[in-house]
Design a protein around this motif. Sequence first.
Motif, short mmCIF file in Angstrom:
data_model
loop_
_atom_site.label_atom_id
_atom_site.label_comp_id
_atom_site.label_asym_id
_atom_site.label_seq_id
_atom_site.Cartn_x
_atom_site.Cartn_y
_atom_site.Cartn_z
N GLY A 226 0.82 -1.21 0.00
CA GLY A 226 0.00 0.00 0.00
C GLY A 226 0.85 1.26 0.00
N VAL A 227 1.92 1.27 0.80
CA VAL A 227 2.76 2.49 0.90
C VAL A 227 3.40 2.79 -0.45
CG1 VAL A 227 4.67 3.62 2.11
CG2 VAL A 227 3.37 1.86 3.28
N GLN A 228 4.02 1.77 -1.05
CA GLN A 228 4.72 2.00 -2.31
C GLN A 228 3.75 2.38 -3.43
OE1 GLN A 228 8.32 1.89 -2.70
NE2 GLN A 228 7.49 3.13 -4.37
N LEU A 229 2.58 1.71 -3.45
CA LEU A 229 1.60 2.04 -4.48
C LEU A 229 1.13 3.49 -4.30
CD1 LEU A 229 -0.12 1.11 -6.91
CD2 LEU A 229 -1.90 0.47 -5.27
N PHE A 230 0.93 3.90 -3.05
CA PHE A 230 0.52 5.29 -2.78
C PHE A 230 1.57 6.26 -3.35
CE2 PHE A 230 0.99 9.07 -0.10
CZ PHE A 230 -0.27 9.63 -0.20
N LEU A 231 2.85 5.98 -3.05
CA LEU A 231 3.92 6.87 -3.53
C LEU A 231 3.94 6.92 -5.06
CD1 LEU A 231 6.75 5.89 -1.02
CD2 LEU A 231 5.38 7.98 -1.01
N ASN A 232 3.80 5.76 -5.68
CA ASN A 232 3.79 5.72 -7.15
C ASN A 232 2.59 6.47 -7.72
OD1 ASN A 232 5.90 4.03 -6.60
ND2 ASN A 232 5.16 2.31 -7.81
N LEU A 233 1.45 6.30 -7.04
CA LEU A 233 0.23 6.96 -7.55
C LEU A 233 0.34 8.49 -7.44
CD1 LEU A 233 -2.63 4.59 -6.30
CD2 LEU A 233 -1.97 5.04 -8.68
N MET A 234 1.11 8.98 -6.47
CA MET A 234 1.31 10.43 -6.35
C MET A 234 2.04 10.95 -7.60
SD MET A 234 -0.15 11.41 -3.64
CE MET A 234 -1.31 10.12 -3.94
N ALA A 235 3.06 10.19 -8.03
CA ALA A 235 3.81 10.60 -9.23
C ALA A 235 2.90 10.54 -10.46
CB ALA A 235 5.02 9.68 -9.41
N ARG A 236 2.08 9.49 -10.53
CA ARG A 236 1.16 9.35 -11.68
C ARG A 236 0.11 10.46 -11.66
NH1 ARG A 236 1.13 4.46 -14.66
NH2 ARG A 236 -0.51 5.40 -15.92
N ALA A 237 -0.41 10.77 -10.44
CA ALA A 237 -1.44 11.81 -10.33
C ALA A 237 -0.88 13.16 -10.78
CB ALA A 237 -1.93 11.90 -8.89
N GLU A 238 0.38 13.42 -10.44
CA GLU A 238 1.02 14.67 -10.86
C GLU A 238 1.11 14.73 -12.39
OE1 GLU A 238 5.23 15.14 -10.07
OE2 GLU A 238 4.95 17.29 -9.75
N LYS A 239 1.54 13.60 -12.96
CA LYS A 239 1.73 13.54 -14.41
C LYS A 239 0.40 13.62 -15.16
CE LYS A 239 3.92 10.40 -17.60
NZ LYS A 239 3.82 8.97 -17.70
N GLU A 240 -0.62 12.95 -14.64
CA GLU A 240 -1.89 12.84 -15.36
C GLU A 240 -2.90 13.92 -14.95
OE1 GLU A 240 -2.52 9.90 -17.31
OE2 GLU A 240 -0.87 8.60 -16.64
N GLY A 241 -2.50 14.79 -14.02
CA GLY A 241 -3.41 15.86 -13.60
C GLY A 241 -4.59 15.36 -12.78
N LEU A 242 -4.41 14.27 -12.04
CA LEU A 242 -5.50 13.75 -11.20
C LEU A 242 -5.47 14.43 -9.83
CD1 LEU A 242 -5.12 9.97 -12.11
CD2 LEU A 242 -6.87 11.55 -12.94
N LYS A 243 -6.67 14.68 -9.30
CA LYS A 243 -6.77 15.42 -8.03
C LYS A 243 -6.85 14.48 -6.84
CE LYS A 243 -9.29 19.01 -10.42
NZ LYS A 243 -10.66 19.10 -10.94
#
Length: 257
Positions: A93-110
């Motif tokens: 969960g921790v690593q996926l959260f960190l990765n999703l933050m990078a993806r959210a930044e890239k994809e403009g997700l809130k």
Amino acid sequence: MIQSTELRRIDLFGVPVTALESYRYAEDRIVERIKSHIKTFCVAVNPEKIYRSQRDNELMRLINSADFHLCDGIGALVAAHLLSNQKIGRVTGVQLFLNLMARAEKEGLKVFLLGAKPEVNEGAFLKLKQKHPRLQIVGRQDGYFKDDSEVVRIINKSGADMLFVAMGSPCQEKWINRHRSQINAPYCMGVGGTFDVVSGFVKWAPKIFRATGTEWFYRLCTEPKRFKRQLVLPKFALMVLFAKLTGRRRKIQAHVQ
Ligand code: UDP
């Protein structure tokens, strides 16, 4: 459009675990679903949740109603291998959260951050903004609130695409499940002590522990008060061993769905 039914699932004592090949694969599936406005509830499965759900019907039901079941704990991974001879990738969960933050930044997700103590929630927010300056954290709220409906209203008003709830297990999953139908954010996930780690209030287990799946041991050494909680681990190990030796079906079973 990707549906969760396309993903291979392994059943461990009535609890599903999704066979996600890699972090990248998991992130892609999640982002696709968010962009297609498919509501997705992601639960991190570990031995503690599997063990507790045998005695907690609400927890068992809600885990089964989720869309993604991460193989978060090494115990779940070993159990899947031992009982059904299936190899599944570990996605914490921790690593996926960190990765999703990078993806959210890239994809403009809130993103909305819900949970933890006020200073921890703020610390996680500041650290994430420092690391991902273009990340849209559209709202945040500590995990010590009284009025659930007011918090749901704030989340919806923020227009968040992804809601991360860090209020400990299984409270956070039960909270998400109770309010899931009213929450507009397509993606909801419980992240336990992740904000404590991200904010720096708690040290993340060193790499060697993460690589060997022994974070639980590190946490036990650094937070001995968790000892009582971690007594579940030997009980889970016995449950797996018993199932392996007796091959008992129903409840104590593991099969590919
Ligand atoms: N927490 C919270 N509200 C509560 C109880 C706990 O926000 O009513 C937070 C707590 O401050 C901590 C997190 O939930 O940040 C629990 O972390 P833990 O590592 O215990 O998570 P777990 O191991 O249960 O996933």
